[in-house]
Each structure stands twice: as structure tokens, then as C-alpha cells.
Scaffold this motif. Sequence first.
Motif, PDB file in Angstrom:
ATOM      1  N   ARG A  41     -30.648 -11.756  33.703  1.00 46.73           N
ATOM      2  CA  ARG A  41     -30.813 -10.746  32.656  1.00 46.73           C
ATOM      3  C   ARG A  41     -32.111 -10.968  31.888  1.00 46.73           C
ATOM      4  O   ARG A  41     -32.827 -10.008  31.562  1.00 46.73           O
ATOM      5  N   LYS A  42     -32.453 -12.207  31.615  1.00 45.48           N
ATOM      6  CA  LYS A  42     -33.693 -12.514  30.913  1.00 45.48           C
ATOM      7  C   LYS A  42     -34.902 -12.081  31.732  1.00 45.48           C
ATOM      8  O   LYS A  42     -35.861 -11.501  31.205  1.00 45.48           O
TER       9      LYS A  42
ATOM     10  N   LYS B  53     -34.955  -9.729  34.017  1.00 42.17           N
ATOM     11  CA  LYS B  53     -35.007  -8.269  34.030  1.00 42.17           C
ATOM     12  C   LYS B  53     -35.558  -7.720  32.722  1.00 42.17           C
ATOM     13  O   LYS B  53     -36.338  -6.760  32.715  1.00 42.17           O
ATOM     14  N   GLU B  54     -35.154  -8.325  31.611  1.00 42.29           N
ATOM     15  CA  GLU B  54     -35.674  -7.884  30.318  1.00 42.29           C
ATOM     16  C   GLU B  54     -37.174  -8.123  30.217  1.00 42.29           C
ATOM     17  O   GLU B  54     -37.916  -7.287  29.686  1.00 42.29           O
ATOM     18  N   GLU B  55     -37.639  -9.264  30.738  1.00 39.62           N
ATOM     19  CA  GLU B  55     -39.075  -9.546  30.731  1.00 39.62           C
ATOM     20  C   GLU B  55     -39.824  -8.545  31.611  1.00 39.62           C
ATOM     21  O   GLU B  55     -40.898  -8.065  31.239  1.00 39.62           O
TER      22      GLU B  55
ATOM     23  N   TYR C 232     -38.792  -5.518  32.331  1.00 34.45           N
ATOM     24  CA  TYR C 232     -38.723  -4.230  31.637  1.00 34.45           C
ATOM     25  C   TYR C 232     -39.769  -4.153  30.537  1.00 34.45           C
ATOM     26  O   TYR C 232     -40.464  -3.139  30.402  1.00 34.45           O
ATOM     27  N   GLN C 233     -39.903  -5.231  29.760  1.00 34.08           N
ATOM     28  CA  GLN C 233     -40.908  -5.256  28.698  1.00 34.08           C
ATOM     29  C   GLN C 233     -42.316  -5.174  29.271  1.00 34.08           C
ATOM     30  O   GLN C 233     -43.189  -4.498  28.706  1.00 34.08           O
TER      31      GLN C 233
ATOM     32  N   GLN D 233     -42.822  -1.593  30.386  1.00 34.53           N
ATOM     33  CA  GLN D 233     -42.985  -0.763  29.195  1.00 34.53           C
ATOM     34  C   GLN D 233     -44.384  -0.902  28.617  1.00 34.53           C
ATOM     35  O   GLN D 233     -45.010   0.087  28.217  1.00 34.53           O
TER      36      GLN D 233
END
Length: 452
Positions: free
Chosen positions: A105-106, A108-110, A112-113, A116
Motif C-alpha cells: 500500500r505504501k 502504491k501511494e508513493e 500515485y503521488q 499525480q
Amino acid sequence: MYFKNFRLQIVLRILTLSISILLLVLLIIKSQLYPALFLIAIILVYQIVSLIRFIETTNRRLSQFLQAIRYADFSQSFSIKGLGSSFKELNQAFTDVIEDFKKIRKEKEEQYQYLQTVVQHIGIGLIAFYENGEIELMNSAAKRLLNRPKLRRIQQMENIHADLPKTIMDLKAGQQTTLKIHINGDLMQLAIYSTQFMLYNRLITLVSIQNIRSQLEESEMEAWQKLIRVLTHEIMNSITPISSMAGSVKEILEEMQPEFKKMNNGDLQDSYNDINTAVQTIQKRSEGLLQFVEAYRSLTRLPSPKFEEFSIAELFKSVKKLMDEEFKERNIQCNCLTIPEHLKLTADPAMLEQILINLLKNAADAVNGQPSPQIEIKGFSDEKGRVSILVNDNGQGISEEIQEKIFVPFFTTKKDGSGIGLSLSRQIMRLLKGSITIQSQFGIGTTVHLVF
């Protein structure tokens, strides 16, 4: 009593449950002690319920843990202590699963950021929307380009340009098109490209929007410059010797003129005069054509601008003073306005003065014949902080067909025009890192917009 081993607890609970069942059967068969029978029955029911709750408690913890994983709630953890080595291994396995999910999850969040950040900082406008026009994503470049901080639906783009929503929504995957629009006085040539993909079983269209007007103008100007270089080179090579030979023949004829007069031959004298006139015409037209070509060569030989900071109001004052005599002769009222009065610009004042003189002469020709001819020069800072200059006139205006060709070299609507004034002005504006656009309504007037 609390037992620390799950298996031992199950065995003991089953054993005591069996004993209770046995006692209950014996009392039913051999005894009439109904109070004791009733008590044993209550104890038996309690043991059954306790065993079920004991097993379900463990299952409930497992269910809650799996639900937490399903909904990505990693704040919970699976921890059942004191139930033996098998549950200790299960607890460790689930703890490892939680840690792996957190790590994924971390990551994927990185990612995604990161995506973005790339999407928001890329220079091309990106808009993603569903089939009903609902906008899912609109990056910073698109907001700046369309001058809209927020849009919820594609249909809202009608306020920008009537054809923009339909143009975007009608594009199929892999198609591209161009659209010319005005946004806050800026002329834009939008290149729009479309692609489609599925997300959560919903079709999403992703369009990229880019203003390619400056690139088109640059390419067009380079093409015209190459053509002008070739034409002027060939014309100069052909006309120069003709002009030189015509001058030489003229000089020879002038030297022979006294001899022709001595001959006192009328027919010969007439022939001489015809030849002399023809040679003079050839020389005059050759020199005129050379001057014409030399004027066009200025499009390809502009000097580098000398940037300096100067007052817009002072520039307007200087230009107006140069044009005052012509304005008075034509009875034209010219007003200059600068907001604020101390507005300054960093550019080449001499080049900008040349542009303004050309624009004012065009405006003076445009208002010729009007009952109350008026021209206005206005300098201001627009909403984006850019210095802008407007030249307005109340002339007859320009038709849309002519507006498309107005900056093309050699094109002119004047009988004695050369067709290089506006072309030269646009090239100078590009050297000054600015742009020039024209908006006109036939029968109302014309506005020339300079933006720096």
C-alpha cells in the motif's frame, strides 16, 4: 479457571460437557431428584453455550481481521495470545501478511503521488472524463490554458467556446483535431488528442489539450522567410544587371543626343526619343522593383532586440506626437490611456514604436470616411500580470476571410500596400517574446492586441 492452551481448553470443555450429559442421563434413569436434575440441565446448557462462544470468539477475531484486510484497514492487527503454539504460528503468519500489505500500500501511494506530481506539472493540459461528461481529473496545465480553476462537467466548457464541449466529447480513441478559440482576448489554436480506457468497469476518455499557435506561427514564419530569401535572391540576380545595362544605355544615348540633333532627321529623332523613353522606363521599373525586393528582405534581416525598461505612457506620447500631423489632416481623434500611469515594460522601445506606428497608420486608413473617426491606444496589465497594449478603431472592421490572411506576407487590401507591415510586426513581436492578435467585427471596428 483460565487455560493457556486452546487444545486443552477444548478437551476439558468437551470432557466436562460429557460428564454433565452422563450425570443428566443417570439422574433421569435412576433418580427422582428433580431439583438436582434441573440444576444439571442448566449447567449442561451453560457449558454448551460457553463452548460455542469460546469457538466463535476465535472465529470472530479471524473474521474481523480478514474484513480489515478486505477494506485496507491496517490499523487493526490479528493477536490471539495464550492459545498454544499453533495459534502463535497463525498470529505470526497474519502479522507478516499485514506488514506485506502495508508495504504494498505504501508503494502504491508513493507511485500515485509520483504520477499525480507528473500529471499536475506536465506542460500539456490533461482532462479525464466519463461518458456522461463528468470530469474525473483536470491537471494544472488544463486549468491555466482554459482559465478555469475548476470544472465539474465537460458541458460547462460552453462558457469558454460553444464548440469546445462537442469537439471534445465527439472525439474517438486515437483521433485528434484542432480548434481555434479566443480566451480572454488571447487567440489559441488548440490541438486536442483523445484516448480511452476502462477503470472500475467505467469507460474514461482522456484528452490532451495544447495551444500550438506559437509553434504554427513560428513554422509559418520560417517557411515564408525561406521563400522570401529564395525569391529576393533570384529577383536581385536577374534585375540588377538589367538595371545596370539600362543605365549604361541611357548614358550612351545621352552622349549621342547632340549627333542626332545635327542630323536634322525627324524620323530618326522620333526613333531616338522612343528608344530613350523605353530605356528610362526599364531603368525606372528595375530600380522600383529593386526597392520593392529590398523592402521584403527586411523580413529576413531583423536585428536582435535591445531590451530595456521604459514607460508605456512615454512611448504612447512619442508615437502620438509622430502621428499628430496625419491625424489632424484626417480629423481623427486619438486617445492614449495607461493603467496604471507608471506602467513599465521591458522590451526594445524602437522596435515597439515601429509596430505601433504601423498599427496606427492602418487604423487611420480603417477609420477614413467615418463620421467620427476615433482611435484609442490602451496599455494595461491583464489578469495574468502580462503587459498588454490595445489599438482600437471604429472603422468598418475586417471580414473573417481577410482576418485569416492578415499576417501573410505580400497580402494586402490596400491599393498601394506592400503587404509586409503586419507580417513584420508579428515577427518583431516574436523577437520581443510577445504575441499579436486581431479581433474585428465587420461594420463595428477592429482591435489589435499586443501581449508581452
